[in-house]
Every structure is written in structure tokens, then in C-alpha cells.
Design an enzyme around this catalytic site. Structure first.
Site, short mmCIF file in Angstrom:
data_model
loop_
_atom_site.label_atom_id
_atom_site.label_comp_id
_atom_site.label_asym_id
_atom_site.label_seq_id
_atom_site.Cartn_x
_atom_site.Cartn_y
_atom_site.Cartn_z
CD GLU A 1 -3.10 -1.30 2.01
OE1 GLU A 1 -3.29 -0.34 2.76
OE2 GLU A 1 -3.83 -2.30 1.98
CD GLU B 1 -3.35 -6.65 2.85
OE1 GLU B 1 -2.13 -6.51 2.82
OE2 GLU B 1 -4.12 -5.87 3.44
#
Ligand code: NAG
Ligand code: NAG
Ligand code: NAG
Length: 534
Positions: free
Chosen positions: A214, A333
Site C-alpha cells: 500500500e 490482499e
């Protein structure tokens, strides 16, 4: 059976308040039914054979001793039943982890000479680690809340354990490298990764790689801003490094593991694709439906919430196709709720609706792999509880693996009334379990009243195997349960090395199919002879 085009299936949603079991069928297409179209002639998308995959959060190695939990015989047994799949090791803490080799690893957990059974974790140690892990979680939660992450050193032990665990379970390991090791010019400093790759290569560990988790929130987590354009160049650097390696020159590289699209963070993916698309084998992004600290049971059963995945997916696919039309796109994810999951929901039967719908929708929209956060470890979205016993989503996943093949077929659902509570997906059946031509209808009933699907004889003329998952407790309260029933029997491991038989119930031909209230169902039409599935 010939490649019949559209088959009409009547879905009749009905309810019967008087009796619990003997549901009356209302065959009235004009009123409360809607015609479902199944197209058995063509595969609309073929997902990766490892489509349903899992993650281990890097926080498990925040103290390296916890990696030993991966040697638990029970965990190994559970993992084997999920293969083939990817095992991604990554998450927020991967960008704070530094490889610090110790060079004294005679006793490492590596699995040479197929010694998979030889390094079982003794049960006294397993019990101690499980207890300590509960404490460790409190520390991790505090770090997450304050967004203050310590730098964590890991040794050969972490990689050895990951390798033996994945190798012995038949999973393909993906290791997430730290992208926050940067030079003064804000370019990725690859020297630590080089030393890790060198070690892994010396041990012959077959694995794939990622870089950064991220990156859109690097600023928040570490006060460092990295734009997509630079990140793509960092990936190119890693790819070059891999191409010089004997073992990793054709290994997988996946990224950039961006968070789901939001207005202000749309640009990192676009920038990345410009410079990094060539370097990666699949483009990865993350998805959660809701915030774990601000959600409710209603969200978990809300078709509108479930549908948000489609919007986000289309947005990402559009961006990737524009730059790199053939690049596979993965959910790198994903789970129900971010922030570690929703306490009391993400680890209960209720979580299955988001999980199964995500699997169905992602495949239908053309995503190739979906990696579930997490198999074991932090938060409340785990598939295995703190005692390492399987939770409802684990059983759902094992059934999905056994019954569902990679070929996605089309299910049209023109009616609106029932679309709200009943959701359907169609795949070829898994050819390892069923003969060619068999199809699996994935269905769920989000409602508190039973529903029924009527299937035409052309699909159900012979055997229908039903796998009906329900909570062990009735009604809405049951949704909070951590136990699940398959066709009426609560699922439990027989012992640490044995899973129960996951047998279907054979239904008489041409019956309508019952979807009990709050149920997750797989119906395998073993003799459908679907042309697309031959
Ligand atoms: C049909 O559905 C509507 C709305 O869902 C409901 O109000 C009505 O009672 C149903 N009719 C029958 C015959 O079940
Ligand atoms: C496990 O490792 C051995 C030796 O490197 C390799 O031949 C085998 O393919 C691996 N299995 C899996 C599932 O990764
Ligand atoms: C990269 O990191 C290593 C330490 O891991 C350090 O020795 C080296 O000077 C760094 N290189 C640059 C260009 O910052």
C-alpha cells in the site's frame, strides 16, 4: 448433451412462516420468481488455478519466535487442503522489516530432503506461543492505532519457516520486500533485498516477490512520499536484479499492492503502470468492504455493500487495460473489513457472505487471483482462530477449492426482486473432483427467510450434489457463531492431521433446490454435460 445456449432456470423465492423444514414451493413465475439464464456453452473467463489464495501478515514475524507456529502439525494439515494456492507474506510491517542474517542456521526450519514431517512443533511450545501471541496482538494493535512502526529485524529463520511451510503444504510463496529502504534521492535502496535474494538462492528456495505494501499510504505510515512513477522504476530495478539470478530470473514479480481506488489516491497506480507495468507479472491491488471499527452485521449482508467490489474492480481493470491490456489483475490482499477486521464479525459465520461473494464476483469480473487476508495471524479476519482451529471461512474455502473449477460461466439474473437476497455464480466444477461437463452453482441466501431455486431437468436430470453451509445456531444470532454446519453436521477436524469428509448430499433429480435462510451453498450438477466444461 449439445451446447445448448441459454437455459432458463426459475428462481422462486418463497418463505414459509409456519414450518421450519417443509418449505412449500410457490411456482408462480409471474409473481415472485425471476428467470435465471445459465449459459453452458462458453467460458467467459478462466482464472488462475490458484485463484483462491491466502496471506500471512508480516506482523507474525514482528517477533521471530511466532514464525514457529507455522510448524504446528494442525496448521500444516489445514494448509495442505488449500493447495494449490499462493501464500503471500506481506502487509504493513513488510516495509519496516530488514533482513539481518545471523549465519548460524544449522537448526533452521528448512525442509531439505523432503523432511516435512520431521520438524513438528512440540505441543507445549505451541501452547506457549499461542498464549504469547495473544499478548503480542495487543502491541500490534497499539502500533496500528498510533501508526508508529518499529523497524523489525528478521533472520534466516523467518524465510526458512516460510519456505518449509509453503513447500510442504504445496503453496507457492510470495515474499513482500521492504520498499521503504530508500536512498537520499528517494530511490529504492536494493542492497538489503539483494542480500535476502542471495540467501534464498543459496538455499534453493523457489519463490516469487513483491515490493512494498500500500504505497499510497507511505506518507501516513512513515512520512515518506513515493509517487507511482518512481515506484515503477523501483520495480524495474528489482526485476533487473532478479534477471541476474540463476534461480529468480523467471520467478514471479507482483505489484504494486495499492489500496483500493479513492478519489485522491487514484494517481499512484497510473504512474506505476507507466514505468513499472513491464516489470510485473500481475498487477495487484487491495480491497476491503468496510472499516472494521465502524461496521455492523447489516453491512455484511447488504447487497449494496457487496456490489461496491464491482465498481472498484471495474475502475482498476480499466486503468490496467489501458496501459497493459493482457496483464493479469489480482486482489493481492483482501478481506471483509480493514483495520484488522471487524471484531465479532470477520471471524464468524457472517463473514462467509462477503468472502463467497467476493470469490464469485471477482472471478466473474475477470480478476485472476484473490488473496485472503489472513490465513493465520493478526486481526479478526483470520481463517484459523487463536487455538489454530479452523473458522467458518476456512471450511468455506476448502469446499470452494474442491468443488469450483477455474472456468467461469455466465449466469444472467434479470429479475430485481430476488437479486437482493439471492446471489448466484456459476463455474465448471473442479475437474479433479468431477468429470468433464459438470458445473457448480454457487449460491447464497442473504435473507432471513428460506428461498428456493428451481432448475430445469436439462441441468439437474441426474445427480445434484448439494453442499449447504449454515451456522450451527438458527436465526440471526447464529450469524455470530464461529461454528458452521455442512448439510446439518458441524464441521470439526477429526484430529490434528485429519479433516472430516466433506460429503455432499445427493438430491433426487429435477428437484427444486432449497436455499435455507442465511446459507451459503454449492450445487454440483455432475451430469450437466456443459459444452464449456468438457
Ligand atoms: C411477492 O413479493 C412481494 C415483495 O417482495 C411481496 O410483498 C408479496 O407478498 C409476494 N407475493 C407472494 C405471493 O408471495
Ligand atoms: C518443494 O521444494 C522442492 C525442492 O526445491 C521442489 O522440487 C518442489 O517443487 C517444491 N514444491 C512446492 C510445492 O513448492
Ligand atoms: C543502501 O543501504 C545500505 C545499508 O543497508 C548502505 O550501506 C548503503 O550506503 C545504502 N546505499 C545508498 C545509496 O543509500
Amino acid at each position: 448433451m449439445e451446447s445448448a445456449g441459454l437455459l432458463l432456470v426459475l428462481v422462486l423465492v418463497l418463505w414459509n412462516q409456519t414450518t421450519g423444514s417443509g418449505v412449500q414451493l410457490i411456482r408462480d413465475p409471474d409473481r415472485n420468481s425471476s428467470a435465471v439464464e445459465l449459459d453452458l456453452s462458453a467460458v467467459i473467463h478462466r482464472v488462475d488455478r490458484r485463484f483462491l489464495s491466502v496471506t500471512i501478515d508480516a506482523s507474525l514475524s514482528s517477533e521471530e519466535k511466532f514464525m514457529s507456529l507455522l510448524s504446528s502439525p494442525k496448521i500444516r494439515t489445514l494448509a495442505k487442503a488449500l493447495s494449490p494456492c499462493f501464500l503471500r507474506f506481506g502487509g504493513t510491517r513488510q516495509d519496516f522489516m530488514v533482513f539481518s542474517p545471523q549465519r548460524s542456521h544449522q537448526n533452521s526450519g528448512s525442509s531439505e530432503d523432503g523432511s516435512c514431517d520431521q520438524m513438528e512443533l512440540p505441543s507445549w511450545l505451541e501452547d506457549k506461543l499461542k498464549k504469547d501471541w495473544t499478548q503480542q496482538q495487543l502491541i500490534l494493535i497499539r502500533e496500528d492505532l498510533q501508526r508508529k512502526y518499529r523497524r523489525v529485524k528478521f533472520t534466516e529463520y523467518t524465510v526458512d519457516l516460510l519456505n518449509s511451510f509453503s513447500n510442504c503444504s504445496g503453496m507457492d510463496l510470495i515474499f513482500g520486500l521492504n520498499a521503504l529502504l530508500r536512498t537520499a534521492d528517494n530511490i529504492w535502496n536494493s542492497s538489503n533485498a539483494a542480500s535476502l535474494l542471495k540467501y534464498c538462492e543459496s538455499r534453493g528456495y523457489r519463490m516469487s516477490w513483491e515490493l512494498g505494501n500500500e504505497p499510497n499510504s507511505f506518507q501516513k505510515k512513515a512520512g515518506i512520499r513515493v509517487d507511482g512513477y518512481q515506484l515503477g522504476q523501483d520495480f524495474t530495478c528489482l526485476r533487473e536484479m532478479m534477471s541476474r539470478s540463476r534461480l529468480y530470473h523467471d520467478a514471479g514479480l507482483f505489484g504494486p499492492d495499492v489500496g483500493q481506488p479513492r478519489d485522491h489516491r487514484a494517481d499512484i497506480l497510473e504512474g506505476f503502470l507507466q514505468t513499472g507495468a513491464q516489470a510485473v507479472d500481475a498487477c495487484t491491488w487491495h480491497h476491503y468492504y468496510v472499516n472494521g471499527r465502524d461496521t455492523s452485521l447489516e453491512d455484511f449482508l447488504d447487497p449494496k455493500v457487496l456490489d461496491t467490489l464491482a465498481l472498484k474492480t471495474k475502475e482498476v481493470l480499466k486503468k490496467v487495460k489501458l496501459v497493459s491490456p493482457d496483464k493479469p489483475v489480482w486482489l493481492g490482499e483482501t478481506s471483509s473489513a480493514y483495520g484488522g477486521g471487524a471484531v465479532g464479525l470477520s471471524d464468524t459465520f457472517a463473514a462467509g457472505f462477503m468472502w463467497l461473494d467476493k470469490l464469485g464476483l471477482a472471478a466473474r469480473l475477470g480478476l485472476d487471483v484473490v488473496m485472503r487476508q489472513v490465513f493465520i495471524g493478526s486481526g479478526s479476519y483470520h481463517m484459523v482462530d487463536e487455538n489454530l482451529d479452523p473458522l467458518p471461512d476456512y471450511w468455506l474455502s476448502v469446499l470452494y477449492k474442491r468443488l469450483v473449477g477455474p472456468e467461469v460461466l455466465k449466469v444472467g439474473f434479470p429479475g430485481v426482486a430476488q437479486r437482493k437476497r439471492v446471489r448466484l455464480y456459476l463455474h465448471c466444477a473442479n475437474k479433479k473432483s468431477y468429470r468433464g461437463g459438470a458445473v457448480t452453482l454457487i449460491s447464497m441466501n442473504l435473507g432471513q427467510k428460506p428461498a428456493s431455486i428451481s432448475v430445469p431437468a436439462v441441468v439437474s436430470s441426474n445427480t445434484v450434489e448439494a453442499f449447504v453451509l449454515q451456522s450451527d445456531q438458527p436465526g440471526e444470532e447464529g450469524l455470530y457463531s464461529r461454528l458452521v454446519k455442512l448439510n446439518g453436521d458441524v464441521l470439526k477436524m477429526v484430529d490434528d492431521k485429519t479433516l472430516p469428509d466433506l460429503k455432499g448430499t445427493r438430491l433426487p433429480p429435477a428437484e427444486h433446490l432449497q436455499l435455507p435462510a442465511f446459507s451459503l451453498n454449492f450445487f454440483v450438477f455432475t451430469d450437466a454435460a456443459a459444452a464449456a466444461c468438457m
